[in-house]
Motif scaffolding. Structure first.
Motif, PDB file in Angstrom:
ATOM      1  N   ARG A  66      -3.804   4.378   1.084  1.00  0.00           N
ATOM      2  CA  ARG A  66      -5.101   4.322   1.751  1.00  0.00           C
ATOM      3  C   ARG A  66      -5.272   5.502   2.696  1.00  0.00           C
ATOM      4  NH1 ARG A  66      -4.941  -1.599   4.101  1.00  0.00           N
ATOM      5  NH2 ARG A  66      -2.735  -0.977   4.225  1.00  0.00           N
ATOM      6  N   LEU A 125      -5.792   8.618   0.453  1.00  0.00           N
ATOM      7  CA  LEU A 125      -7.157   8.714  -0.072  1.00  0.00           C
ATOM      8  C   LEU A 125      -8.182   8.979   1.020  1.00  0.00           C
ATOM      9  CD1 LEU A 125      -7.156   5.885  -2.755  1.00  0.00           C
ATOM     10  CD2 LEU A 125      -7.397   8.337  -3.165  1.00  0.00           C
ATOM     11  N   ALA A 126      -7.886   8.580   2.245  1.00  0.00           N
ATOM     12  CA  ALA A 126      -8.836   8.793   3.342  1.00  0.00           C
ATOM     13  C   ALA A 126      -9.106  10.270   3.593  1.00  0.00           C
ATOM     14  CB  ALA A 126      -8.318   8.130   4.616  1.00  0.00           C
ATOM     15  N   SER A 170      -2.040  -7.118  -1.095  1.00  0.00           N
ATOM     16  CA  SER A 170      -0.622  -6.783  -1.008  1.00  0.00           C
ATOM     17  C   SER A 170       0.210  -7.693  -1.899  1.00  0.00           C
ATOM     18  CB  SER A 170      -0.140  -6.874   0.446  1.00  0.00           C
ATOM     19  OG  SER A 170      -0.382  -8.175   0.962  1.00  0.00           O
ATOM     20  N   LEU A 206      -7.001  -3.878   0.545  1.00  0.00           N
ATOM     21  CA  LEU A 206      -5.675  -3.977  -0.075  1.00  0.00           C
ATOM     22  C   LEU A 206      -5.360  -5.423  -0.403  1.00  0.00           C
ATOM     23  CD1 LEU A 206      -2.808  -2.829  -0.796  1.00  0.00           C
ATOM     24  CD2 LEU A 206      -2.177  -3.329   1.586  1.00  0.00           C
ATOM     25  N   GLY A 265       0.788  -1.228   0.000  1.00  0.00           N
ATOM     26  CA  GLY A 265       0.000   0.000   0.000  1.00  0.00           C
ATOM     27  C   GLY A 265       0.814   1.268   0.000  1.00  0.00           C
ATOM     28  N   ALA A 275     -16.618  -3.951   0.425  1.00  0.00           N
ATOM     29  CA  ALA A 275     -15.638  -2.876   0.229  1.00  0.00           C
ATOM     30  C   ALA A 275     -16.036  -2.036  -0.978  1.00  0.00           C
ATOM     31  CB  ALA A 275     -14.246  -3.453   0.036  1.00  0.00           C
ATOM     32  N   ASP A 325       1.399   6.061   2.206  1.00  0.00           N
ATOM     33  CA  ASP A 325       0.391   5.015   2.308  1.00  0.00           C
ATOM     34  C   ASP A 325      -0.859   5.507   1.578  1.00  0.00           C
ATOM     35  OD1 ASP A 325      -1.813   3.415   3.131  1.00  0.00           O
ATOM     36  OD2 ASP A 325      -0.716   2.795   4.925  1.00  0.00           O
ATOM     37  N   LEU A 348      -7.392  -1.765  -3.568  1.00  0.00           N
ATOM     38  CA  LEU A 348      -6.074  -1.291  -3.972  1.00  0.00           C
ATOM     39  C   LEU A 348      -5.164  -2.492  -4.169  1.00  0.00           C
ATOM     40  CD1 LEU A 348      -4.045   1.093  -4.339  1.00  0.00           C
ATOM     41  CD2 LEU A 348      -3.631   0.955  -1.869  1.00  0.00           C
ATOM     42  N   ARG A 405     -14.494   2.732   1.596  1.00  0.00           N
ATOM     43  CA  ARG A 405     -13.784   1.656   2.308  1.00  0.00           C
ATOM     44  C   ARG A 405     -12.876   0.950   1.298  1.00  0.00           C
ATOM     45  NH1 ARG A 405     -19.119  -1.241   3.834  1.00  0.00           N
ATOM     46  NH2 ARG A 405     -19.507  -0.345   1.779  1.00  0.00           N
ATOM     47  N   ILE A 406     -11.568   1.032   1.534  1.00  0.00           N
ATOM     48  CA  ILE A 406     -10.589   0.552   0.559  1.00  0.00           C
ATOM     49  C   ILE A 406      -9.826  -0.628   1.139  1.00  0.00           C
ATOM     50  CG2 ILE A 406      -8.595   1.164  -0.849  1.00  0.00           C
ATOM     51  CD1 ILE A 406      -9.535   4.083  -0.697  1.00  0.00           C
TER      52      ILE A 406
END
Length: 432
Positions: A165, A168-169, A180, A178, A132, A201, A163, A205, A175-176
């Motif tokens: 996420r 973007l928050a 990985s 991940l 992320g 979700a 990061d 990502l 709600r994202i």
């Protein structure tokens, strides 16, 4: 347009031509529209299997996005293509008040439905997402994006969070989830994606650090387009991942050998970039014999037409003498207290460049800087762009399509501030 594989909206013009490059390398006929498509325009480019709209959302407010992006996304969706891709810069620079990727994500999810895949890693451009966290190459060194020598200090959208996420928050309540890189390498990308769908979700990502990781994500995207999503967000890594999947499934044939561009005797460069990379390119061009003209930025921002006229007349003298020319608003980074004004500078340089092309008969033009490219090319009065030839990764040569005969066939390069080696301007003039 029943054979369309993919559509995209570029949040700036340089990123849009990056997608054209990926599609050309993948053997996919594509066209980049400079206005929203209508039936006549789509019919004119009926052989395309990918269609994009070049926009300037990267420099716009969330309110502007609310007013303009739904119509653009709907126009692309109405072509019948299975995917609408909101194409962002691979450095993902954005902010809650300008170029908000989060707001674009919200709009696309609302208009088109489904979970939203997000793929930012673009290893072909030196951009890597791991767990992320975004990393980007500068020269020979890879930096975390919040420690990148340029992007951490971008004059409009500095990246202070790596990061994505968390980044973007600040722009969306989505709600994202991940997936990985260790899960991708373990062959679990699809199962993680489907679990995110079941868990409700809003977005997924995906990490991306190399071509195999893009291959794995591309297989997931192709398998679940239309049914579980129609809208995706990210860099040209999205495009590249899909191309891998199309090749694997035999949907498009392997690409042919790409043509090379011919040299031109003169090149006009219009630079509104304040990147040190572009600054070094201006210095290298001057050392190799290019004329350089410094624009009076304050006068341009005040709307002084006499400054634009001064630049035109000085440029004509250099071009008529057979010299290539750089017109620039800066030569390297600005002072920290200098206000950003990329849109106004880009538009002014665009007006100057149109006049110079029409008066001088130039056949090749280079815009340097994302905002410069987006707002500058909008002044030329073009309908569309198509890929012409490779030059340097992320900045291909493209060809203009226009109803105005003097502009139809004009060759262009739209270069982001960070793109290119020091001798890039001469590379463009010589055709590679």
């Amino acid at each position: 347009m029943g054979d369309l594989l993919y559509t995209f909206y570029g949040d700036d013009f340089t990123g849009s031509t990056d997608v054209l490059e990926q599609l050309a390398e993948g053997g996919v006929p594509a066209i980049l529209l400079l206005r929203e498509p209508d039936e006549a325009l789509l019919k004119h480019f009926g052989n395309a299997r990918a269609i994009g709209i070049a926009g300037d959302a990267r420099s716009q407010s969330p309110e502007w996005m609310d007013a303009h992006l739904p119509r653009a996304f709907a126009a692309l969706a109405q072509t019948g293509a299975p995917v609408v891709h909101y194409k962002t810069c691979s450095t993902f620079d954005s902010a809650p008040h300008v170029g908000s990727i989060g707001r674009a994500l919200d709009i696309g999810a609302r208009e088109l439905g489904g979970i939203v895949p997000i793929l930012v890693g673009a290893p072909h451009l030196g951009r890597y997402l791991a767990f992320g966290t975004l990393f980007a190459r500068a020269g020979d060194v890879v930096h975390r994006i919040d420690r990148h020598p340029t992007m951490a200090h971008h004059p409009v959208t500095p990246m202070h969070e790596a990061d994505l996420r968390l980044h973007l928050a600040k722009q969306t309540d989505a709600r994202i989830a991940l997936t990985s890189i260790d899960r991708i390498q373990a062959g679990e990308a699809e199962s993680f994606f489907l679990q995110a769908v079941d868990d409700g979700a809003d977005a997924m990502l995906f990490d991306g650090v190399d071509e195999p990781s893009l291959v794995a994500v591309g297989q997931v995207l192709l398998a679940h387009q239309r049914e579980r999503f129609r809208f995706a967000v990210g860099s040209s890594g999205v495009t590249r991942a899909l191309i891998h999947a199309w090749h694997a499934q035999g949907i498009v044939p392997p690409p042919i050998t790409l043509p090379r561009a011919a040299p031109v005797d003169r090149l006009l460069v219009m630079s509104g970039s304040c990147s040190p990379v572009t600054g070094a390119q201006i210095a290298a061009a001057r050392a190799s014999g290019y004329a350089t003209l410094q624009a009076d930025v304050d006068a341009l921002l005040q709307g002084a037409t006499d400054e634009e006229e001064r630049l035109v007349e000085a440029a004509i003298r250099e071009l008529e003498a057979g010299r290539s020319l750089v017109i620039h608003s800066a030569e390297g980074p600005l002072d920290a207290d200098t206000p950003a004004a990329g849109a106004a500078i880009g538009a002014a340089l665009g007006r100057v460049s149109r006049t110079l092309v029409l008066r001088s008969g130039l056949s090749r033009l280079l815009f340097a800087g994302g905002d410069t490219s987006s707002h500058g090319i909008a002044q030329l009065g073009l309908d569309a762009l198509s890929w012409a030839a490779p030059l340097e990764r992320g900045a291909p040569l493209v060809r203009a399509h226009a109803s105005e005969a003097a502009l139809d066939g004009l060759e262009l390069v739209l270069k982001g501030g960070q793109i290119g080696k020091p001798d890039f301007f001469e590379t463009v003039r010589l055709g590679g």
